[in-house]
Design an enzyme around this catalytic site. Structure first.
Site, PDB file in Angstrom:
ATOM      1  N   ALA A 106       0.818  -1.222   0.000  1.00 21.13           N
ATOM      2  CA  ALA A 106       0.000   0.000   0.000  1.00 21.13           C
ATOM      3  C   ALA A 106       0.849   1.267   0.000  1.00 21.13           C
ATOM      4  O   ALA A 106       0.419   2.307  -0.498  1.00 21.13           O
ATOM      5  CB  ALA A 106      -0.931  -0.005   1.204  1.00 21.13           C
ATOM      6  N   HIS A 184      -4.511  -9.372  -4.878  1.00 24.33           N
ATOM      7  CA  HIS A 184      -5.720  -8.961  -4.172  1.00 24.33           C
ATOM      8  C   HIS A 184      -6.774  -8.411  -5.130  1.00 24.33           C
ATOM      9  O   HIS A 184      -7.783  -7.864  -4.689  1.00 24.33           O
ATOM     10  CB  HIS A 184      -5.385  -7.913  -3.100  1.00 24.33           C
ATOM     11  CG  HIS A 184      -4.609  -8.483  -1.963  1.00 24.33           C
ATOM     12  ND1 HIS A 184      -3.915  -7.699  -1.055  1.00 24.33           N
ATOM     13  CD2 HIS A 184      -4.397  -9.766  -1.575  1.00 24.33           C
ATOM     14  CE1 HIS A 184      -3.323  -8.474  -0.161  1.00 24.33           C
ATOM     15  NE2 HIS A 184      -3.592  -9.735  -0.463  1.00 24.33           N
ATOM     16  N   CYS A 192     -15.800 -12.504 -16.670  1.00 27.65           N
ATOM     17  CA  CYS A 192     -16.855 -13.460 -16.990  1.00 27.65           C
ATOM     18  C   CYS A 192     -16.377 -14.846 -16.584  1.00 27.65           C
ATOM     19  O   CYS A 192     -15.319 -15.299 -17.040  1.00 27.65           O
ATOM     20  CB  CYS A 192     -17.167 -13.430 -18.491  1.00 27.65           C
ATOM     21  SG  CYS A 192     -18.387 -14.659 -19.006  1.00 27.65           S
ATOM     22  N   CYS A 219     -21.443 -10.219 -19.968  1.00 29.27           N
ATOM     23  CA  CYS A 219     -20.313 -10.320 -20.888  1.00 29.27           C
ATOM     24  C   CYS A 219     -20.745  -9.945 -22.306  1.00 29.27           C
ATOM     25  O   CYS A 219     -21.795 -10.376 -22.790  1.00 29.27           O
ATOM     26  CB  CYS A 219     -19.749 -11.740 -20.868  1.00 29.27           C
ATOM     27  SG  CYS A 219     -18.341 -11.986 -21.974  1.00 29.27           S
ATOM     28  N   CYS A 222     -20.203 -13.574 -24.547  1.00 29.71           N
ATOM     29  CA  CYS A 222     -21.059 -14.752 -24.400  1.00 29.71           C
ATOM     30  C   CYS A 222     -22.356 -14.482 -23.644  1.00 29.71           C
ATOM     31  O   CYS A 222     -23.211 -15.361 -23.547  1.00 29.71           O
ATOM     32  CB  CYS A 222     -20.291 -15.878 -23.715  1.00 29.71           C
ATOM     33  SG  CYS A 222     -19.935 -15.576 -21.957  1.00 29.71           S
ATOM     34  N   GLN A 288       8.623   2.974   7.054  1.00 29.95           N
ATOM     35  CA  GLN A 288       8.676   2.492   8.432  1.00 29.95           C
ATOM     36  C   GLN A 288       9.585   1.289   8.546  1.00 29.95           C
ATOM     37  O   GLN A 288       9.793   0.557   7.574  1.00 29.95           O
ATOM     38  CB  GLN A 288       7.265   2.108   8.903  1.00 29.95           C
ATOM     39  CG  GLN A 288       6.312   3.290   9.020  1.00 29.95           C
ATOM     40  CD  GLN A 288       4.904   2.830   9.341  1.00 29.95           C
ATOM     41  OE1 GLN A 288       4.362   1.945   8.708  1.00 29.95           O
ATOM     42  NE2 GLN A 288       4.313   3.437  10.350  1.00 29.95           N
TER      43      GLN A 288
END
Length: 402
Positions: A106, A184, A192, A219, A222, A288
């Site tokens: 992040a 993620h 689809c 979709c 299809c 950090q």
């Protein structure tokens, strides 16, 4: 309009909101000390629950695992240059630089205003993990750090990227998707499940009311239902097999903006150290300190944009401007094409589409027309007598193809 007409009232309202927020958090803290927690259920309802009723539940365990806000650390600019020089040495090494895998957390997007998760003021460390849903990710523009990463990829210094972010900024920056694992998911992508076609949209596709990731769209190929690709807690990581394989084959890892708390992503970063022969290198770039700093070969505590810009500078890699410059098209361009079409010398400047049109007028099929054939026919097209002559030389069974 309200801000212009009643600026004083707006300030008063903001102060009231801040006081209400402080009061609400104080109530939460006081009740937590007494053993009562405010719980939000899956249907959105909230209620106060005594702590002992939640023992053994994952929600309570996750809440207790929250960390206090860590202090940000920034080394000096000369130190950044010296440490970046180490990375340059690694990347220019014939063996170490072969497969450099980048791991993004992040913190990579923090410079663009996207809140981190476990960093200072992060959504988790500050006890507000749902605030990101109110953030307009479609308005965020990829910053310098992303442009640097794209430039490094084009220069051959990126073998693969494994990203824990779902903000889509790497897509916007122009990074090739065939070198990216978004474990993620991506909030702008829907897929689809029938034909596996994926669509990238301009706005987030995830719906808060969805029960099984459905987006409500269908979709275009299809007609099947489309689903978002966001990975929620407890769900299987997206592209886990590929990401694991790329991490395992890495000769060098560069982790940016992550405290290395989420598995298996944290373990993947140190895969180069697990090699019995030709042990690789690990670089950590974060604002950090992490519990894994001592295990890395090089650690740089500074913003990603500063570090990557210096890395590109030392490697001699050119980084694109924030907004790509557009080449203006001359207003007389169409006139020039018409003049070129009128003369035999200008035929070479005609586009393939224009030549196809002229061939069609002569009665030739242009299906599968190749540039080589176009060049051969350019001279013939100038001479009105050339068309029948060319046609007579082509065997009957090949005329249609030609």
């Amino acid at each position: 309009l309200t801000a212009k007409k009643f600026p004083h009232q707006v300030k008063v309202n903001k102060k009231m909101e801040k006081k209400e927020e402080e009061s609400f958090r104080r109530i939460l803290d006081e009740n937590a000390e007494e053993g009562t927690l405010l719980l939000e259920w899956m249907d959105g309802e909230t209620s106060w629950v005594e702590r002992h009723h939640l023992e053994g539940q994952s929600a309570l365990e996750d809440w207790d695992m929250r960390e206090p806000e860590g202090e940000e650390v920034r080394i000096s600019k000369p130190e950044v240059k010296a440490k970046v020089a180490e990375i340059v040495t690694f990347m220019r090494d014939k063996e170490l630089g072969r497969r450099v895998v980048w791991h993004l957390g992040a913190g990579m997007s923090a410079g663009d205003g996207v809140a981190t998760f476990r960093g200072k003021g992060g959504l988790w460390t500050s006890g507000r993990p749902d605030d990101l849903s109110n953030f307009h990710l479609e308005d965020v523009v990829p910053g310098l750090q992303y442009r640097c990463l794209v430039a490094l990829e084009r220069a051959g210094f990126v073998y693969w990227v494994i990203s824990q972010n779902y903000d889509g900024l790497l897509h916007k920056a122009g990074f090739p998707l065939n070198k990216l694992s978004e474990i993620h998911g991506n909030i702008f992508t829907e897929k689809c499940e029938d034909c596996l076609t994926e669509y990238t949209r301009a706005t987030p596709v995830e719906k808060e009311t969805a029960e099984n990731h459905e987006t409500g769209n269908t979709c275009e190929k299809c007609g099947g239902d489309l689903f978002d690709v966001i990975v929620h807690f407890g769900e299987e990581l997206r592209g886990k097999v590929v990401a694991n394989a790329k991490a395992k084959g890495a000769t060098m890892s560069v982790a940016i903006g992550t405290k290395l708390k989420v598995e298996p992503a944290a373990t993947w970063v140190f895969r180069p150290h697990q090699k019995k022969v030709d042990r690789g290198k690990v670089v950590l770039i974060n604002l950090q300190e992490t519990s894994s700093d001592a295990d890395a070969n090089t650690v740089i505590h500074h913003e990603a944009a500063v570090v990557l810009a210096e890395l590109c500078k030392q490697l001699g890699v050119k980084v694109s401007d924030p907004t790509p410059k557009r080449v203006p098209v001359a207003a007389s361009g169409q006139q020039k094409k018409r003049k070129a079409a009128a003369s035999s010398s200008g035929l070479k400047e005609l586009r393939v589409a224009e030549l196809k049109e002229r061939l069609s007028e002569k009665g030739f099929s242009t299906t599968g027309l190749k540039k080589v054939l176009v060049r051969r026919l350019q001279a013939a097209l100038d001479d009105e007598k050339a068309a029948p002559a060319l046609s007579s030389k082509v065997p009957a069974n090949k005329k249609q193809r030609q």
